[in-house]
Design a protein around this motif. Structure first.
Motif, mmCIF file in Angstrom:
data_model
loop_
_atom_site.group_PDB
_atom_site.id
_atom_site.type_symbol
_atom_site.label_atom_id
_atom_site.label_comp_id
_atom_site.label_asym_id
_atom_site.label_seq_id
_atom_site.Cartn_x
_atom_site.Cartn_y
_atom_site.Cartn_z
ATOM 1 N N ILE A 39 0.877 -1.169 0.000
ATOM 2 C CA ILE A 39 0.000 0.000 0.000
ATOM 3 C C ILE A 39 0.915 1.219 0.000
ATOM 4 O O ILE A 39 1.624 1.467 0.970
ATOM 5 N N GLY A 40 0.905 1.942 -1.113
ATOM 6 C CA GLY A 40 1.804 3.080 -1.242
ATOM 7 C C GLY A 40 1.102 4.408 -1.072
ATOM 8 O O GLY A 40 1.450 5.208 -0.223
ATOM 9 N N CYS A 41 0.085 4.646 -1.882
ATOM 10 C CA CYS A 41 -0.513 5.976 -1.907
ATOM 11 C C CYS A 41 -1.970 5.985 -1.445
ATOM 12 O O CYS A 41 -2.477 7.018 -1.044
ATOM 13 N N GLY A 47 0.366 2.275 -7.953
ATOM 14 C CA GLY A 47 0.312 0.918 -8.485
ATOM 15 C C GLY A 47 1.007 -0.135 -7.660
ATOM 16 O O GLY A 47 1.064 -1.297 -8.066
ATOM 17 N N ALA A 48 1.548 0.210 -6.493
ATOM 18 C CA ALA A 48 2.237 -0.781 -5.658
ATOM 19 C C ALA A 48 1.301 -1.886 -5.186
ATOM 20 O O ALA A 48 1.750 -2.967 -4.822
ATOM 21 N N TYR A 102 9.868 -1.628 -3.248
ATOM 22 C CA TYR A 102 8.504 -1.304 -2.831
ATOM 23 C C TYR A 102 7.512 -1.400 -3.988
ATOM 24 O O TYR A 102 6.425 -1.937 -3.833
ATOM 25 N N CYS A 103 7.878 -0.919 -5.152
ATOM 26 C CA CYS A 103 6.972 -0.955 -6.305
ATOM 27 C C CYS A 103 6.984 -2.306 -7.006
ATOM 28 O O CYS A 103 6.113 -2.585 -7.834
ATOM 29 N N THR A 104 7.958 -3.142 -6.695
ATOM 30 C CA THR A 104 8.204 -4.356 -7.471
ATOM 31 C C THR A 104 6.997 -5.282 -7.608
ATOM 32 O O THR A 104 6.689 -5.706 -8.726
ATOM 33 N N PRO A 105 6.261 -5.609 -6.546
ATOM 34 C CA PRO A 105 5.115 -6.506 -6.744
ATOM 35 C C PRO A 105 4.088 -5.945 -7.731
ATOM 36 O O PRO A 105 3.593 -6.676 -8.592
ATOM 37 N N GLY A 106 3.802 -4.664 -7.621
ATOM 38 C CA GLY A 106 2.845 -4.050 -8.543
ATOM 39 C C GLY A 106 3.362 -4.017 -9.963
ATOM 40 O O GLY A 106 2.623 -4.260 -10.924
ATOM 41 N N MET A 107 4.649 -3.714 -10.123
ATOM 42 C CA MET A 107 5.262 -3.717 -11.457
ATOM 43 C C MET A 107 5.220 -5.120 -12.056
ATOM 44 O O MET A 107 4.914 -5.292 -13.243
ATOM 45 N N CYS A 135 7.779 4.094 -10.000
ATOM 46 C CA CYS A 135 8.980 3.688 -9.286
ATOM 47 C C CYS A 135 9.763 4.954 -8.988
ATOM 48 O O CYS A 135 9.988 5.769 -9.886
ATOM 49 N N ARG A 136 10.174 5.105 -7.768
ATOM 50 C CA ARG A 136 10.905 6.311 -7.383
ATOM 51 C C ARG A 136 12.415 6.077 -7.340
ATOM 52 O O ARG A 136 13.164 6.968 -7.006
#
Length: 159
Positions: A39-41, A47-48, A102-107, A135-136
């Motif tokens: 859960i990012g945003c 998209g995470a 952090y973004c990897t699963p969503g990507m 991705c940051r």
């Protein structure tokens, strides 16, 4: 008031009584103990939290668990088979497609959907397929390489 839901998650039926306002991301993380969905945003921007719901990539921070009732969810934890990484996961490993992770699963989940729809995408099609995920850290080049690597390896993976 709690509502019963039945959701098949990574092939396993999950039956719970949930609050009607519970997000699918929270259901997966808290009720199913699948913490790969990040859960990012909480506004569907990053998209995470991307998972597959009935074969379509969705941002699980904008879907209620009750909306997924009767559906089938696939998370990043459900991609590997018998200890073998899904081709997209393998691509991220081989091409250094992550930094902080952090973004990897969503990507990865967005990449899986892309390759299921288009097994041989161009680099521009890969960029377009990942537009809803941020991705940051990486600057995206290694992520694009990872999806391209997966496509060349036969990309869809088992399901």
């Amino acid at each position: 008031m709690r509502v019963p839901v039945r959701i098949r998650v990574n092939g396993n039926l999950q039956e719970r009584d949930v609050e009607p306002r519970l997000l699918l991301a929270q259901f997966l993380r808290e009720d199913c103990c699948l913490t790969g969905t990040h859960i990012g945003c909480e506004t569907s921007v990053c998209g995470a939290c991307t998972v597959m719901l009935d074969g379509k990539a969705v941002k699980s921070c904008t879907v209620l668990a009750v909306q997924a009732d009767g559906g089938e969810v696939r998370t990043v934890e459900g991609l590997a088979r018998n200890g073998t990484l899904h081709p997209v996961q393998e691509g991220f490993w081989e091409c250094h497609g992550l930094q902080c992770g952090y973004c990897t699963p969503g990507m990865i989940m967005a990449g899986v959907q892309l390759l299921e729809r288009n097994p041989a995408p161009s680099r521009d099609e890969i960029r377009h397929g990942l537009e809803g995920n941020l991705c940051r850290c990486t600057g995206y080049l290694h992520i694009l390489d990872a999806i391209e690597h997966a496509a060349k390896a036969g990309g869809k993976g088992g399901r």
